[in-house]
Design a protein around this motif. Structure first.
Motif, PDB file in Angstrom:
ATOM      1  N   GLY A 148      18.242 -11.214  11.932  1.00  0.00           N
ATOM      2  CA  GLY A 148      17.215 -12.200  12.274  1.00  0.00           C
ATOM      3  C   GLY A 148      15.835 -11.599  12.149  1.00  0.00           C
ATOM      4  O   GLY A 148      15.618 -10.701  11.333  1.00  0.00           O
ATOM      5  N   ASP A 149      14.894 -12.081  12.979  1.00  0.00           N
ATOM      6  CA  ASP A 149      13.547 -11.508  12.959  1.00  0.00           C
ATOM      7  C   ASP A 149      12.969 -11.517  14.365  1.00  0.00           C
ATOM      8  O   ASP A 149      13.663 -11.859  15.325  1.00  0.00           O
ATOM      9  CB  ASP A 149      12.648 -12.223  11.941  1.00  0.00           C
ATOM     10  CG  ASP A 149      12.500 -13.717  12.217  1.00  0.00           C
ATOM     11  OD1 ASP A 149      12.739 -14.142  13.381  1.00  0.00           O
ATOM     12  OD2 ASP A 149      12.155 -14.458  11.279  1.00  0.00           O
ATOM     13  N   LEU A 150      11.713 -11.138  14.462  1.00  0.00           N
ATOM     14  CA  LEU A 150      11.067 -11.016  15.769  1.00  0.00           C
ATOM     15  C   LEU A 150      11.146 -12.338  16.530  1.00  0.00           C
ATOM     16  O   LEU A 150      11.498 -12.366  17.711  1.00  0.00           O
ATOM     17  CB  LEU A 150       9.602 -10.614  15.551  1.00  0.00           C
ATOM     18  CG  LEU A 150       8.902  -9.924  16.702  1.00  0.00           C
ATOM     19  CD1 LEU A 150       9.479  -8.549  16.939  1.00  0.00           C
ATOM     20  CD2 LEU A 150       7.406  -9.789  16.386  1.00  0.00           C
ATOM     21  N   GLY A 151      10.835 -13.430  15.818  1.00  0.00           N
ATOM     22  CA  GLY A 151      10.820 -14.757  16.454  1.00  0.00           C
ATOM     23  C   GLY A 151      12.196 -15.165  16.953  1.00  0.00           C
ATOM     24  O   GLY A 151      12.345 -15.646  18.083  1.00  0.00           O
ATOM     25  N   SER A 152      13.222 -14.955  16.116  1.00  0.00           N
ATOM     26  CA  SER A 152      14.556 -15.413  16.515  1.00  0.00           C
ATOM     27  C   SER A 152      15.146 -14.554  17.623  1.00  0.00           C
ATOM     28  O   SER A 152      15.979 -15.012  18.391  1.00  0.00           O
ATOM     29  CB  SER A 152      15.496 -15.475  15.307  1.00  0.00           C
ATOM     30  OG  SER A 152      15.798 -14.175  14.843  1.00  0.00           O
ATOM     31  N   ASN A 153      14.699 -13.314  17.722  1.00  0.00           N
ATOM     32  CA  ASN A 153      15.255 -12.433  18.759  1.00  0.00           C
ATOM     33  C   ASN A 153      14.440 -12.417  20.052  1.00  0.00           C
ATOM     34  O   ASN A 153      15.004 -12.313  21.132  1.00  0.00           O
ATOM     35  CB  ASN A 153      15.380 -11.003  18.232  1.00  0.00           C
ATOM     36  CG  ASN A 153      16.544 -10.864  17.258  1.00  0.00           C
ATOM     37  OD1 ASN A 153      17.691 -11.038  17.634  1.00  0.00           O
ATOM     38  ND2 ASN A 153      16.235 -10.583  16.005  1.00  0.00           N
ATOM     39  N   PHE A 154      13.106 -12.483  19.908  1.00  0.00           N
ATOM     40  CA  PHE A 154      12.266 -12.348  21.107  1.00  0.00           C
ATOM     41  C   PHE A 154      11.323 -13.546  21.267  1.00  0.00           C
ATOM     42  O   PHE A 154      10.319 -13.460  21.955  1.00  0.00           O
ATOM     43  CB  PHE A 154      11.398 -11.074  21.022  1.00  0.00           C
ATOM     44  CG  PHE A 154      12.185  -9.806  20.805  1.00  0.00           C
ATOM     45  CD1 PHE A 154      13.253  -9.475  21.622  1.00  0.00           C
ATOM     46  CD2 PHE A 154      11.834  -8.934  19.777  1.00  0.00           C
ATOM     47  CE1 PHE A 154      13.968  -8.296  21.426  1.00  0.00           C
ATOM     48  CE2 PHE A 154      12.537  -7.752  19.572  1.00  0.00           C
ATOM     49  CZ  PHE A 154      13.609  -7.435  20.395  1.00  0.00           C
ATOM     50  N   GLY A 155      11.617 -14.651  20.611  1.00  0.00           N
ATOM     51  CA  GLY A 155      10.686 -15.786  20.560  1.00  0.00           C
ATOM     52  C   GLY A 155      10.615 -16.563  21.866  1.00  0.00           C
ATOM     53  O   GLY A 155      11.139 -16.130  22.904  1.00  0.00           O
ATOM     54  N   THR A 156       9.999 -17.718  21.781  1.00  0.00           N
ATOM     55  CA  THR A 156       9.695 -18.503  22.993  1.00  0.00           C
ATOM     56  C   THR A 156      10.962 -18.984  23.704  1.00  0.00           C
ATOM     57  O   THR A 156      10.926 -19.239  24.903  1.00  0.00           O
ATOM     58  CB  THR A 156       8.825 -19.728  22.630  1.00  0.00           C
ATOM     59  OG1 THR A 156       9.347 -20.297  21.423  1.00  0.00           O
ATOM     60  CG2 THR A 156       7.379 -19.329  22.421  1.00  0.00           C
TER      61      THR A 156
END
Ligand code: CTP
Ligand code: MG
Length: 372
Positions: free
Chosen positions: A272-280
């Motif tokens: 995944g990426d930053l958003g999908s792992n640590f997102g809102t």
């Protein structure tokens, strides 16, 4: 019946041209010599290494106390004789460190032939080129039938007493079986392995890599991040606090270098990426520092079986100047990533774009990982 193995490793590796002995060339995780030792160790009782003069101590420290190190001679045959002098086995295998990737399975097949009563056993693979015999003037004097030709490898296995008798004449040959043949002994050829190729030039190292099969487990990733300067915010960049500097916007500490690195690691590992792992939708990470996110990313990729080979990040912006704190930044990022190999560079963009106009900071990162 006990088995000794002599690893001929005393050559200088002239054709490879590394400037140090070929046996000490690194192939992925270990030296050629260590690869050879690790294939033999599970199935033999004694390992003797012939070292180039002057390298005995270094090689002994590399291989540990279980391995006997002797000084090699001026030819391969002389080196083998030096090893033979301390070999205690009923059978002796002679192997080239340069054939680093010969498998334990091949070693076992050589041993099995000896145990079935053979005096001398050598692995060989069919020759693919037509071979011609030439004379000193470069003229062909014969073309042997290719079907009967084999290209000979190591480890070669012998009844110890037969090998001693063959070497007693102190003759030189490019392999040990030739000395047995000269003594009238019978040499059995068994099927060798492509991966037991002799590493002679740097190009052979590339072939060797393909046998390790590691290339398909090495993955690269890329990540980019940018944030706008925001008066009144603290600046966090590359895992460091920059007290005199204006910070950037963002729901976290806005560490663009850390975020780009996390994305590069997710990209390399396809997690995944930053958003999908640590997102809102993951409120527990709201406001997490760049350092925390790198630690968390490391934990996630480690669980998936990946090890970081190296991480490189480039910070793009007019300020802050990274150079004076580069070592500190490398240390901070590396610490967050479990001691990973990290490099930090920086650049400006000639007045162009948001970074060049002084509106913010960006970072671009790459990561190389390998799956274990
Ligand atoms: N070898 C040895 N003693 C020597 C010469 C060679 O133990 N006096 C070993 C090498 O270390 C190598 C193997 O014999 O593992 C096969 O030799 P080769 O591939 O020719 O290695 P080098 O002699 O090191 O290479 P070069 O001929 O290019 O110098
Ligand atoms: Mg040589």
């Amino acid at each position: 019946m006990s088995i000794s193995a002599i690893i001929a490793a005393a050559g200088s590796g002239e054709r490879f041209g590394a400037g140090y002995p070929k046996a000490l060339i690194q192939l992925v995780d270990k030296t050629l010599l260590e690869h050879a030792v690790s294939s033999l160790a599970p199935v033999v009782d004694q390992i003797i290494v012939t070292a180039p003069a002057g390298f005995e101590k270094q090689i002994s420290e590399l291989l540990g106390d279980d391995i006997i190190v002797v000084t090699g001679g001026s030819t391969r045959s002389a080196s083998v004789r030096n090893g033979l002098a301390v070999a205690t086995g009923d059978f002796v295998l002679v192997h080239d460190a340069a054939r680093a990737l010969a498998s334990t399975e091949l070693v076992q097949r050589v041993i099995a032939e000896l145990q079935s009563g053979r005096c001398a056993v050598v692995p060989g693979i069919p020759v693919v080129d037509t071979i011609k015999e030439t004379n000193a003037e470069g003229f062909v004097v014969g073309t042997p039938d290719r079907a009967s030709l084999v290209s000979i490898q190591t480890p070669q296995g012998f009844i110890a007493s037969e090998l001693r008798a063959a070497h007693a004449s102190s003759k030189d040959a490019t392999d040990d079986a030739a000395l047995i043949e000269a003594n009238g002994g019978k040499v059995k050829v068994i099927i060798g392995e492509e991966r037991a190729l002799k590493i002679t030039t740097p190009a052979d190292l590339v072939t060797a890599l393909s046998f390790i099969g590691l290339s398909k487990n090495i993955r690269a990733g890329i990540g980019v991040d940018a944030h706008t300067f925001a008066e009144g915010r603290q600046l966090w960049l590359a895992g460091l606090h920059w007290p005199e500097q204006v910070g950037v916007e963002g729901h976290s500490d806005g560490d663009v270098a850390a975020h780009a690195i996390c994305d590069a690691l997710f990209s390399a590992t396809q997690l995944g990426d930053l958003g999908s792992n640590f997102g809102t939708d993951r409120p527990e990470y709201a406001g997490a520092s760049g350092t925390q996110l790198m630690q968390e990313t490391l934990s996630m990729i480690s669980k998936a079986g990946y090890v970081i080979s190296n991480v490189a990040v480039q910070i793009i912006g007019n300020r802050p100047k990274i150079g004076t704190r580069r070592a500190e930044a490398i240390e901070a990022i590396s610490a967050a990533l479990g001691g990973a190999d990290v490099s930090v560079t920086a650049t400006t963009t000639d007045g162009l774009g948001l970074t060049g106009e002084g509106k913010g900071i960006a970072a671009i990162a790459t990561a190389l990982v390998s799956k274990q």
